[in-house]
Design an enzyme around this catalytic site. Structure first.
Site, PDB file in Angstrom:
ATOM      1  N   SER A 115      -0.950  -5.774  -4.477  1.00 32.83           N
ATOM      2  CA  SER A 115      -1.114  -6.349  -3.140  1.00 32.83           C
ATOM      3  C   SER A 115       0.169  -6.450  -2.329  1.00 32.83           C
ATOM      4  O   SER A 115       0.115  -6.798  -1.156  1.00 32.83           O
ATOM      5  CB  SER A 115      -1.764  -7.731  -3.225  1.00 32.83           C
ATOM      6  OG  SER A 115      -3.164  -7.604  -3.217  1.00 32.83           O
ATOM      7  N   TYR A 215      -8.812 -15.111   0.347  1.00 29.30           N
ATOM      8  CA  TYR A 215      -8.158 -13.820   0.099  1.00 29.30           C
ATOM      9  C   TYR A 215      -9.195 -12.718   0.036  1.00 29.30           C
ATOM     10  O   TYR A 215     -10.136 -12.789  -0.758  1.00 29.30           O
ATOM     11  CB  TYR A 215      -7.373 -13.894  -1.205  1.00 29.30           C
ATOM     12  CG  TYR A 215      -6.340 -12.814  -1.353  1.00 29.30           C
ATOM     13  CD1 TYR A 215      -5.037 -13.019  -0.907  1.00 29.30           C
ATOM     14  CD2 TYR A 215      -6.654 -11.601  -1.937  1.00 29.30           C
ATOM     15  CE1 TYR A 215      -4.080 -12.032  -1.046  1.00 29.30           C
ATOM     16  CE2 TYR A 215      -5.706 -10.606  -2.080  1.00 29.30           C
ATOM     17  CZ  TYR A 215      -4.418 -10.830  -1.632  1.00 29.30           C
ATOM     18  OH  TYR A 215      -3.467  -9.851  -1.760  1.00 29.30           O
ATOM     19  N   SER A 216      -9.045 -11.701   0.869  1.00 28.90           N
ATOM     20  CA  SER A 216     -10.049 -10.645   0.946  1.00 28.90           C
ATOM     21  C   SER A 216      -9.402  -9.274   0.884  1.00 28.90           C
ATOM     22  O   SER A 216      -8.845  -8.785   1.867  1.00 28.90           O
ATOM     23  CB  SER A 216     -10.859 -10.766   2.249  1.00 28.90           C
ATOM     24  OG  SER A 216     -11.788  -9.711   2.360  1.00 28.90           O
ATOM     25  N   ASN A 217      -9.471  -8.647  -0.281  1.00 26.78           N
ATOM     26  CA  ASN A 217      -9.048  -7.256  -0.390  1.00 26.78           C
ATOM     27  C   ASN A 217      -9.888  -6.369   0.517  1.00 26.78           C
ATOM     28  O   ASN A 217      -9.390  -5.405   1.105  1.00 26.78           O
ATOM     29  CB  ASN A 217      -9.181  -6.788  -1.836  1.00 26.78           C
ATOM     30  CG  ASN A 217      -8.207  -7.467  -2.765  1.00 26.78           C
ATOM     31  OD1 ASN A 217      -7.002  -7.337  -2.632  1.00 26.78           O
ATOM     32  ND2 ASN A 217      -8.735  -8.229  -3.722  1.00 26.78           N
ATOM     33  N   GLY A 358       1.937  -9.118  -5.995  1.00 28.23           N
ATOM     34  CA  GLY A 358       0.919  -8.142  -6.345  1.00 28.23           C
ATOM     35  C   GLY A 358       0.514  -8.275  -7.797  1.00 28.23           C
ATOM     36  O   GLY A 358       1.358  -8.515  -8.654  1.00 28.23           O
ATOM     37  N   SER A 384      -0.324  -8.726 -18.089  1.00 27.66           N
ATOM     38  CA  SER A 384      -1.159  -9.689 -17.367  1.00 27.66           C
ATOM     39  C   SER A 384      -2.137 -10.310 -18.349  1.00 27.66           C
ATOM     40  O   SER A 384      -2.445  -9.731 -19.392  1.00 27.66           O
ATOM     41  CB  SER A 384      -1.904  -8.998 -16.221  1.00 27.66           C
ATOM     42  OG  SER A 384      -2.624  -7.869 -16.690  1.00 27.66           O
TER      43      SER A 384
END
Length: 416
Positions: A115, A215-217, A358, A384
């Site tokens: 991101s 939050y909107s990808n 990101g 992650s």
């Protein structure tokens, strides 16, 4: 997804991770045995040849300590770079590039920035606004008639500003995998922008446009389509010609449908809810999440953006007008606020910094730059977690590194 961490379970979605990469459920994770290599630290001289430690209270030993602390959390590999106001650099790496080996983490290796690519897209949008080819008050329907419709979604009511600011209310419904088996089955799947938007249209909006923050990808996928309509060519070409080439960020590229990374790089690992650690380096990441870069290039981008090389003063001011984030994300960004593709967070030494983190499966990136862009830091981690508590600890330790790197430990304040 992308940004900022890596354990977004669909049911609570604590951070804006891409669901197709990090969809998982919080669970206790068994300890993962990691093969540990030595820590490599370098101080790169600036134009005057002076060591970086002479310019700030944050020294090579501090960066070594902070990368060590991240590695100790079970992160396979860490690389970090601090670029000072005078252009000098501190670089450190900890852990290993490949689990089970002694191969060192490359000090300026490639990694997926996820991101962080949203800041690239936002910059191009605001450049088009500077040129009068777009307006922040344009609606989606004006540029892309009929794209956003159904189940209460209405492109006539959503503006470009709201897409950039994550106040559009558009729901994310991105393909995901939350087990190793799903990863192996779907890692080469591809999705067009239209398919991603269509998935979102199956859902009602999370809130009315302008009536909340989420939050909107998907919103940034729509922005890419708007850029293509306004510019008359694919949005990656706009990013390349408007940002990457002018700044000389020659090691930043969009992987597209190539599932591998250029060398050198550290392999990326996902620790699933079951406790299994899987090498997830090889995967196709759609849209902005597919950008690959280095710590040096990310620092150079933020330095150029905040230093005024890419936008007019009015455009940069628009980018830095912020709103509060939702409570879930504030867990990761205490007192954080979101502008137009930029995050603002407070510094412990006073003032604040700008960033856009990101997160993809296997790669987590935190970064930051002072208000004038003269001092920047990027840290990339090649592990992650699908465990919320471990993700929070990882994010806190990386945020502390960014904060200390941007603050002068001798009391001189940010940007020294």
């Amino acid at each position: 997804m992308r940004s900022p961490t890596a354990a977004s379970a669909p049911q609570h979605r604590p951070s804006p991770q891409r669901r197709r990469r990090i969809a998982g459920r919080p669970a206790a994770v068994a300890a993962v045995a990691l093969c540990v290599a030595g820590v490599a630290t370098a101080v790169q001289p600036g134009a005057d040849g002076a060591p970086a430690s002479s310019a700030t209270g944050y020294r090579p030993d501090d960066l070594r300590r902070d990368t060590d602390a991240l590695h100790a959390l079970g992160i396979t590999g860490v690389q970090a770079r601090v670029t000072t106001a005078g252009g000098r650099e501190l670089v450190a790496a900890a852990g290993v590039a490949v689990a089970g080996t002694n191969r060192p983490v490359p000090r300026d290796g490639y990694f997926r920035i996820a991101s962080t690519g949203k800041a690239l897209m936002a910059t191009v949008v605001l450049q088009l606004v500077d040129e009068g080819r777009l307006s922040l008050d344009d609606t989606v329907d004006r540029r892309l008639p009929g794209l956003i419709a159904g189940n209460g979604n209405d492109g006539r009511k959503i503006t470009v500003r709201q897409l950039l600011q994550n106040t559009s209310g558009l729901h994310d419904d991105l393909p995901g995998f939350d087990t190793p088996q799903q990863y192996y089955r779907h890692r080469y799947d591809t999705y067009s922008a239209e398919q991603i938007v269509a998935r979102a249209m199956r859902h009602c909006p999370d809130f009315p446009p302008g009536g909340g923050w989420g939050y909107s990808n998907t919103g940034y996928v729509v922005l890419g389509m708007i850029v293509e309509k306004a510019a008359g060519r694919p949005w990656p070409e706009e990013i390349e010609s408007r940002i990457l080439k002018p700044l000389g960020t020659t090691r930043t590229y969009l992987a597209g449908n190539t599932p591998t990374l250029r060398r050198p790089h550290a392999d990326g690992y996902q620790v699933f809810a079951s406790g299994e650690r899987i090498d997830v380096t090889e995967q196709i990441v759609p849209d902005l999440g597919g950008y690959v870069s280095t710590t040096a290039d990310v620092n150079r981008f933020f330095r150029g953006l905040l230093g005024g090389s890419l936008l007019s003063p009015a455009g940069l001011a628009d980018m830095r007008r912020t709103v509060p984030v939702d409570k879930r994300l504030e867990t990761f960004w205490p007192r954080g606020r979101y502008g137009l593709g930029l995050v603002n967070r407070p510094l412990s030494c006073g003032g604040s910094y700008w960033s856009h983190e990101g997160g993809e499966a296997g790669y987590i990136t935190l970064n930051g730059a002072t208000d004038d862009g003269r001092r920047t830091v990027t840290v990339s981690m090649s592990t992650s977690f699908n465990d919320l508590n471990r993700t929070l600890r990882q994010h806190k330790a990386a945020s502390d590194l960014v904060d200390r790197a941007l603050c002068d430990a001798s009391g001189g304040g940010p940007g020294a």
